[in-house]
Design a protein around this motif. Structure first.
Motif, PDB file in Angstrom:
ATOM      1  N   TYR A  88       0.844  -1.197   0.000  1.00 56.57           N
ATOM      2  CA  TYR A  88       0.000   0.000   0.000  1.00 56.57           C
ATOM      3  C   TYR A  88       0.878   1.245   0.000  1.00 56.57           C
ATOM      4  O   TYR A  88       1.843   1.342   0.765  1.00 56.57           O
ATOM      5  CB  TYR A  88      -0.890  -0.017   1.243  1.00 56.57           C
ATOM      6  N   PHE A  89       0.552   2.217  -0.861  1.00 56.70           N
ATOM      7  CA  PHE A  89       1.300   3.465  -0.945  1.00 56.70           C
ATOM      8  C   PHE A  89       0.320   4.640  -0.958  1.00 56.70           C
ATOM      9  O   PHE A  89      -0.704   4.605  -1.646  1.00 56.70           O
ATOM     10  CB  PHE A  89       2.138   3.527  -2.233  1.00 56.70           C
ATOM     11  N   ASP A  90       0.642   5.680  -0.185  1.00 60.96           N
ATOM     12  CA  ASP A  90      -0.088   6.939  -0.287  1.00 60.96           C
ATOM     13  C   ASP A  90       0.917   8.076  -0.079  1.00 60.96           C
ATOM     14  O   ASP A  90       2.126   7.842   0.021  1.00 60.96           O
ATOM     15  CB  ASP A  90      -1.251   7.006   0.706  1.00 60.96           C
ATOM     16  N   ARG A 143       0.209  -2.457  -5.025  1.00 59.45           N
ATOM     17  CA  ARG A 143       1.125  -3.259  -5.836  1.00 59.45           C
ATOM     18  C   ARG A 143       1.085  -4.715  -5.381  1.00 59.45           C
ATOM     19  O   ARG A 143       1.335  -5.019  -4.211  1.00 59.45           O
ATOM     20  CB  ARG A 143       2.558  -2.735  -5.724  1.00 59.45           C
ATOM     21  N   THR A 144       0.743  -5.601  -6.308  1.00 60.17           N
ATOM     22  CA  THR A 144       0.808  -7.026  -6.039  1.00 60.17           C
ATOM     23  C   THR A 144       2.223  -7.518  -6.297  1.00 60.17           C
ATOM     24  O   THR A 144       2.943  -6.974  -7.135  1.00 60.17           O
ATOM     25  CB  THR A 144      -0.171  -7.805  -6.941  1.00 60.17           C
ATOM     26  N   ASN A 145       2.609  -8.555  -5.567  1.00 58.75           N
ATOM     27  CA  ASN A 145       3.953  -9.088  -5.754  1.00 58.75           C
ATOM     28  C   ASN A 145       3.987 -10.547  -5.312  1.00 58.75           C
ATOM     29  O   ASN A 145       3.271 -10.953  -4.396  1.00 58.75           O
ATOM     30  CB  ASN A 145       4.968  -8.285  -4.941  1.00 58.75           C
ATOM     31  N   MET A 146       4.801 -11.336  -5.984  1.00 58.23           N
ATOM     32  CA  MET A 146       5.002 -12.727  -5.607  1.00 58.23           C
ATOM     33  C   MET A 146       6.483 -13.056  -5.762  1.00 58.23           C
ATOM     34  O   MET A 146       7.215 -12.393  -6.495  1.00 58.23           O
ATOM     35  CB  MET A 146       4.192 -13.673  -6.482  1.00 58.23           C
ATOM     36  N   ALA A 190      11.746 -16.618  -9.439  1.00 59.88           N
ATOM     37  CA  ALA A 190      11.097 -15.597 -10.264  1.00 59.88           C
ATOM     38  C   ALA A 190      10.238 -14.699  -9.395  1.00 59.88           C
ATOM     39  O   ALA A 190       9.762 -15.110  -8.331  1.00 59.88           O
ATOM     40  CB  ALA A 190      10.225 -16.250 -11.347  1.00 59.88           C
ATOM     41  N   VAL A 191      10.080 -13.469  -9.848  1.00 56.92           N
ATOM     42  CA  VAL A 191       9.175 -12.525  -9.190  1.00 56.92           C
ATOM     43  C   VAL A 191       8.228 -11.967 -10.246  1.00 56.92           C
ATOM     44  O   VAL A 191       8.535 -11.955 -11.432  1.00 56.92           O
ATOM     45  CB  VAL A 191       9.940 -11.367  -8.505  1.00 56.92           C
ATOM     46  N   CYS A 192       7.074 -11.519  -9.794  1.00 54.19           N
ATOM     47  CA  CYS A 192       6.105 -10.962 -10.732  1.00 54.19           C
ATOM     48  C   CYS A 192       5.107 -10.131  -9.939  1.00 54.19           C
ATOM     49  O   CYS A 192       4.837 -10.411  -8.771  1.00 54.19           O
ATOM     50  CB  CYS A 192       5.393 -12.084 -11.485  1.00 54.19           C
ATOM     51  N   GLY A 193       4.545  -9.109 -10.572  1.00 57.22           N
ATOM     52  CA  GLY A 193       3.562  -8.282  -9.893  1.00 57.22           C
ATOM     53  C   GLY A 193       3.083  -7.151 -10.773  1.00 57.22           C
ATOM     54  O   GLY A 193       3.510  -7.005 -11.915  1.00 57.22           O
ATOM     55  N   LYS A 194       2.200  -6.331 -10.212  1.00 56.75           N
ATOM     56  CA  LYS A 194       1.608  -5.233 -10.959  1.00 56.75           C
ATOM     57  C   LYS A 194       1.225  -4.107 -10.017  1.00 56.75           C
ATOM     58  O   LYS A 194       0.636  -4.350  -8.962  1.00 56.75           O
ATOM     59  CB  LYS A 194       0.365  -5.720 -11.715  1.00 56.75           C
ATOM     60  N   GLY A 195       1.554  -2.867 -10.378  1.00 55.52           N
ATOM     61  CA  GLY A 195       1.145  -1.705  -9.612  1.00 55.52           C
ATOM     62  C   GLY A 195       0.002  -0.991 -10.310  1.00 55.52           C
ATOM     63  O   GLY A 195      -0.053  -0.940 -11.540  1.00 55.52           O
ATOM     64  N   PHE A 196      -0.909  -0.416  -9.536  1.00 58.02           N
ATOM     65  CA  PHE A 196      -2.025   0.308 -10.137  1.00 58.02           C
ATOM     66  C   PHE A 196      -2.571   1.320  -9.143  1.00 58.02           C
ATOM     67  O   PHE A 196      -2.392   1.198  -7.937  1.00 58.02           O
ATOM     68  CB  PHE A 196      -3.141  -0.652 -10.585  1.00 58.02           C
ATOM     69  N   ASN A 197      -3.266   2.318  -9.665  1.00 56.08           N
ATOM     70  CA  ASN A 197      -3.861   3.362  -8.846  1.00 56.08           C
ATOM     71  C   ASN A 197      -5.336   3.047  -8.578  1.00 56.08           C
ATOM     72  O   ASN A 197      -6.011   2.439  -9.400  1.00 56.08           O
ATOM     73  CB  ASN A 197      -3.766   4.721  -9.544  1.00 56.08           C
TER      74      ASN A 197
END
Length: 253
Positions: A53-55, A106-109, A114-121
């Protein structure tokens, strides 16, 4: 929204070890206390999954817990959501979010190789419920955002397009949110020089052989009709307006 799986970076591994060595499996993010707080469920079907979580006050991020780890039990974070978790969910957690203010999630694994993830607003709405579903296979990971509602006694999940824009609240604060610069003719020219010199001949595009698909209004209508037929249920008009814009942008690119 799909993302390619990549070899783990030092940053990603360090973040995982910090989380594993932390004081609580529930993470560092405290639930919002507003009476009209939104609720969000993070469902992960992959190992070592996290939702960060980011703000504006936390540009370095806060953790919400870890799911599907061999050494730790799943976090038991729950906030009493009206729509239950999917029956096939491997693991999930729930948090409360302050409504009306844009945040970045941001999701992350991390599988060890290997790593993978996605950030979104996301700008949570008051009293709304959301669900983030995170899956992975051998080549990709997928992050899906949905709005949850109880309508006429039925659970309804409405897809929400993931928006990955600049996050002005944290721009320039760290490598996750670098300061961005507007494109200018001179800047684009310099970028193209670097790209042209770095590409070998075999991977350069041959304009004579390039096939360009025309995303005409008729083509867009066909794609949207096919999508509606596959879904099998109605979505708001605003969704299809945004879907059309995204298709056109994809076609232009």
């Amino acid at each position: 929204m799909f993302a390619l799986r990549c070899p783990p970076s030092l940053f990603a591994l360090s973040a995982l070890f910090v989380l594993l060595g932390g004081c609580s499996v529930n993470g560092s993010y405290p639930d919002a206390t507003e009476p009209d707080a939104a609720k969000l469920r993070f469902v992960a079907d992959t190992s070592n999954a996290t939702l960060d979580y980011f703000d504006a006050a936390h540009c370095d991020g806060q953790t919400t817990g870890i799911l599907n780890n061999l050494l730790l039990g799943d976090t038991a974070r729950r906030v009493g959501m009206s729509v239950p978790a999917p029956k096939d969910a491997k693991g999930y957690l729930e948090v409360k979010l302050k409504p009306g203010e844009q945040i970045h999630l941001r999701t992350n694994m991390n599988t060890g190789y290997a790593v993978c993830g996605k950030g979104f607003n996301l700008t949570p709405e008051a009293n709304a419920e959301y669900e983030v579903r995170f899956k992975a296979d051998s080549k990709y990971c997928m992050t899906q955002l949905q709005r949850l509602q109880r309508i006429d006694g039925k659970d309804v999940r409405t897809p929400i397009p993931l928006v990955k824009n600049d996050f002005p609240a944290c721009a320039g604060r760290n490598p996750l949110f670098p300061k961005t610069y507007p494109d200018t003719p001179h800047r684009l020219e310099l970028m193209n020089r670097v790209i042209d010199k770095s590409l070998v001949v075999t991977v350069k595009t041959d304009p004579a052989k390039e096939k360009v698909e025309n995303y005409s209004p008729e083509k867009l209508d066909t794609l949207i009709s096919e999508r509606k037929a596959k879904l099998g249920f109605d979505l708001p008009a605003d969704y299809w307006t945004l879907y059309r814009e995204n298709l056109k942008t994809f076609g232009d690119d």
